[in-house]
Design a protein around this motif. Sequence first.
Motif, PDB file in Angstrom:
ATOM      1  N   GLY A 247       0.834  -1.211   0.062  1.00 33.03           N
ATOM      2  CA  GLY A 247       0.125   0.079   0.160  1.00 33.03           C
ATOM      3  C   GLY A 247       0.990   1.398  -0.126  1.00 33.03           C
ATOM      4  N   LEU A 248       1.995   1.204   0.916  1.00 32.69           N
ATOM      5  CA  LEU A 248       2.840   2.464   0.821  1.00 32.69           C
ATOM      6  C   LEU A 248       3.440   2.623  -0.540  1.00 32.69           C
ATOM      7  CD1 LEU A 248       4.228   2.115   4.561  1.00 32.69           C
ATOM      8  CD2 LEU A 248       2.626   3.797   3.465  1.00 32.69           C
ATOM      9  N   ALA A 249       3.838   1.460  -1.092  1.00 33.63           N
ATOM     10  CA  ALA A 249       4.635   1.647  -2.360  1.00 33.63           C
ATOM     11  C   ALA A 249       3.753   2.231  -3.294  1.00 33.63           C
ATOM     12  CB  ALA A 249       5.265   0.341  -2.791  1.00 33.63           C
ATOM     13  N   CYS A 250       2.487   1.720  -3.287  1.00 35.56           N
ATOM     14  CA  CYS A 250       1.450   2.369  -4.398  1.00 35.56           C
ATOM     15  C   CYS A 250       1.366   3.776  -4.221  1.00 35.56           C
ATOM     16  CB  CYS A 250       0.250   1.392  -4.222  1.00 35.56           C
ATOM     17  SG  CYS A 250       0.102  -0.229  -4.844  1.00 35.56           S
ATOM     18  N   GLY A 251       1.256   4.094  -2.856  1.00 36.11           N
ATOM     19  CA  GLY A 251       0.964   5.596  -2.525  1.00 36.11           C
ATOM     20  C   GLY A 251       2.411   6.318  -3.465  1.00 36.11           C
ATOM     21  N   VAL A 252       3.436   5.628  -3.107  1.00 37.12           N
ATOM     22  CA  VAL A 252       4.862   6.368  -3.679  1.00 37.12           C
ATOM     23  C   VAL A 252       4.520   6.585  -5.237  1.00 37.12           C
ATOM     24  CG1 VAL A 252       7.079   6.234  -4.124  1.00 37.12           C
ATOM     25  CG2 VAL A 252       6.309   5.799  -1.789  1.00 37.12           C
TER      26      VAL A 252
ATOM     27  N   VAL B  94       9.378  -6.427  -4.114  1.00 38.56           N
ATOM     28  CA  VAL B  94       9.205  -5.097  -5.267  1.00 38.56           C
ATOM     29  C   VAL B  94       8.735  -4.079  -4.386  1.00 38.56           C
ATOM     30  CG1 VAL B  94       8.076  -4.289  -7.316  1.00 38.56           C
ATOM     31  CG2 VAL B  94       8.856  -6.806  -7.121  1.00 38.56           C
ATOM     32  N   ALA B  95       7.880  -4.115  -3.407  1.00 41.34           N
ATOM     33  CA  ALA B  95       7.242  -2.954  -2.877  1.00 41.34           C
ATOM     34  C   ALA B  95       8.264  -2.422  -1.914  1.00 41.34           C
ATOM     35  CB  ALA B  95       6.190  -3.328  -2.284  1.00 41.34           C
ATOM     36  N   ALA B  96       9.074  -3.347  -1.408  1.00 40.79           N
ATOM     37  CA  ALA B  96      10.201  -3.046  -0.224  1.00 40.79           C
ATOM     38  C   ALA B  96      11.534  -2.098  -1.264  1.00 40.79           C
ATOM     39  CB  ALA B  96      10.775  -4.001   0.367  1.00 40.79           C
ATOM     40  N   ASP B  97      11.571  -2.693  -2.537  1.00 43.78           N
ATOM     41  CA  ASP B  97      12.507  -2.041  -3.204  1.00 43.78           C
ATOM     42  C   ASP B  97      12.306  -0.434  -3.422  1.00 43.78           C
ATOM     43  OD1 ASP B  97      14.067  -4.208  -3.122  1.00 43.78           O
ATOM     44  OD2 ASP B  97      13.430  -4.828  -5.286  1.00 43.78           O
ATOM     45  N   VAL B  98      10.753  -0.322  -3.699  1.00 42.79           N
ATOM     46  CA  VAL B  98      10.394   0.980  -3.888  1.00 42.79           C
ATOM     47  C   VAL B  98      10.463   1.900  -2.632  1.00 42.79           C
ATOM     48  CG1 VAL B  98       7.999   2.406  -4.423  1.00 42.79           C
ATOM     49  CG2 VAL B  98       8.659   0.222  -5.899  1.00 42.79           C
ATOM     50  N   LEU B  99      10.325   1.323  -1.544  1.00 41.90           N
ATOM     51  CA  LEU B  99      10.150   2.126  -0.315  1.00 41.90           C
ATOM     52  C   LEU B  99      11.832   2.349   0.155  1.00 41.90           C
ATOM     53  CD1 LEU B  99       7.445   0.501   1.783  1.00 41.90           C
ATOM     54  CD2 LEU B  99       7.471   2.700   0.588  1.00 41.90           C
ATOM     55  N   ASN B 100      12.461   1.465  -0.098  1.00 39.74           N
ATOM     56  CA  ASN B 100      14.096   1.506  -0.021  1.00 39.74           C
ATOM     57  C   ASN B 100      14.486   2.823  -0.767  1.00 39.74           C
ATOM     58  OD1 ASN B 100      13.973  -0.525   1.948  1.00 39.74           O
ATOM     59  ND2 ASN B 100      14.721  -2.087   0.479  1.00 39.74           N
ATOM     60  N   ASP B 101      14.088   2.982  -2.227  1.00 40.12           N
ATOM     61  CA  ASP B 101      14.759   3.725  -2.759  1.00 40.12           C
ATOM     62  C   ASP B 101      14.065   5.213  -2.404  1.00 40.12           C
ATOM     63  OD1 ASP B 101      15.899   1.969  -4.584  1.00 40.12           O
ATOM     64  OD2 ASP B 101      14.185   1.986  -6.034  1.00 40.12           O
ATOM     65  N   LEU B 102      12.842   5.266  -2.101  1.00 39.18           N
ATOM     66  CA  LEU B 102      12.378   6.592  -1.258  1.00 39.18           C
ATOM     67  C   LEU B 102      13.082   6.975  -0.071  1.00 39.18           C
ATOM     68  CD1 LEU B 102      10.197   8.733  -1.462  1.00 39.18           C
ATOM     69  CD2 LEU B 102       9.044   7.217   0.132  1.00 39.18           C
ATOM     70  N   GLN B 103      13.596   6.018   0.774  1.00 43.32           N
ATOM     71  CA  GLN B 103      14.502   6.549   1.876  1.00 43.32           C
ATOM     72  C   GLN B 103      15.875   6.842   1.370  1.00 43.32           C
ATOM     73  OE1 GLN B 103      14.220   2.984   4.514  1.00 43.32           O
ATOM     74  NE2 GLN B 103      12.364   3.534   5.111  1.00 43.32           N
ATOM     75  N   ALA B 104      16.314   6.228   0.415  1.00 45.44           N
ATOM     76  CA  ALA B 104      17.696   6.553   0.079  1.00 45.44           C
ATOM     77  C   ALA B 104      17.864   8.005  -0.667  1.00 45.44           C
ATOM     78  CB  ALA B 104      18.276   5.467  -1.099  1.00 45.44           C
ATOM     79  N   GLY B 105      16.472   8.322  -1.104  1.00 48.45           N
ATOM     80  CA  GLY B 105      16.672   9.693  -1.700  1.00 48.45           C
ATOM     81  C   GLY B 105      17.122   9.886  -3.178  1.00 48.45           C
TER      82      GLY B 105
END
Length: 232
Positions: A183-188, A218-229
Motif C-alpha cells: 500500500g505504501l509503495a503504491c502511494g509512492v 518489489v514494494a520494499a525496493d520502492v520504499l528503500n529507494d524513497l528512503q535513499a533519496g
Amino acid sequence: MSTAQSPSEPVHLFAALVSELHEEDTVAAVAATVADQGAAIMGDGAISIALGRRRRLVSEAASESGLLDVMSSQTDLCEGPALDVSEGASAVYCPDLAATELWPRWAAVAASHGWRSWFSVQLLDRGQNLFGVLSFAHPLADAVTPELADRMWTLSLHAAIALDRAQAQENLVRAAEAQGRVGLACGVLMERHNVTAEQAFNTLRRCSQDQQRKLRDVAADVLNDLQAGPKR
C-alpha cells in the motif's frame, strides 16, 4: 539419579505448560517453552525440537545447549531418528545408542555427548502434515518406559497445536506487514507518476512477474529507494 514423581505431578506440569503456551505468540518462543517445560514433564533427560524449514530439518530449541549440536549433526550426517521421523515414521525409539547399528555415524556422536536412549516423535499441523520432530534424549540405556512414552505423545500433541497456532499468527503478521508495504509503495508511485491506485498496483505486479519476485519484495525496493533519496 532418577527423580521420583507422584502420579498427579505430570498432570499439573502439563496444565502449567498449556497455560504458558497460550501466552506465547511466536514459533521460537513456543519451541523454547516446550523444550524447557517438556524436560520437567519427562523427569530426567532432555527435550529438543526440530522444525521443517525449506525442506530441511532445522534444530529450533533444546532444554540443554549441547543437545542442539547433536540434533544438528543428524542433518549434517544425513542419518538419525529425527530424520527417520521427518521421512515418514510416526516415531522412532532407540534403547541404546552405544549399541545400535541403525545410524553408525550419528549414534557415535550422540553417545560421545553422553546420550544413550533416544525417542523421536512427529509433530503434525492441523492438516496432519509434518511440522517438525520432538525428541527425548536420556543418559541411561532403556530409559523410555511406557509411561514416559505416553508423556512424550501427550507432549507432542500440545506442542504441535501451539506451534501450529504460532505459525499461523506469524503468517498473519507477515501478511499484514506485506500488505502495508504494498500500500505504501503504491502511494509512492501514485505521487511520483501521477497514476491511479490501480495503475500503481498493476505496475508493482508486472515488476513482480517480470523479475519472478514476491510482490512484497518489489514494494520494499520502492520504499528503500524513497528512503535513499534522489541519486546524485
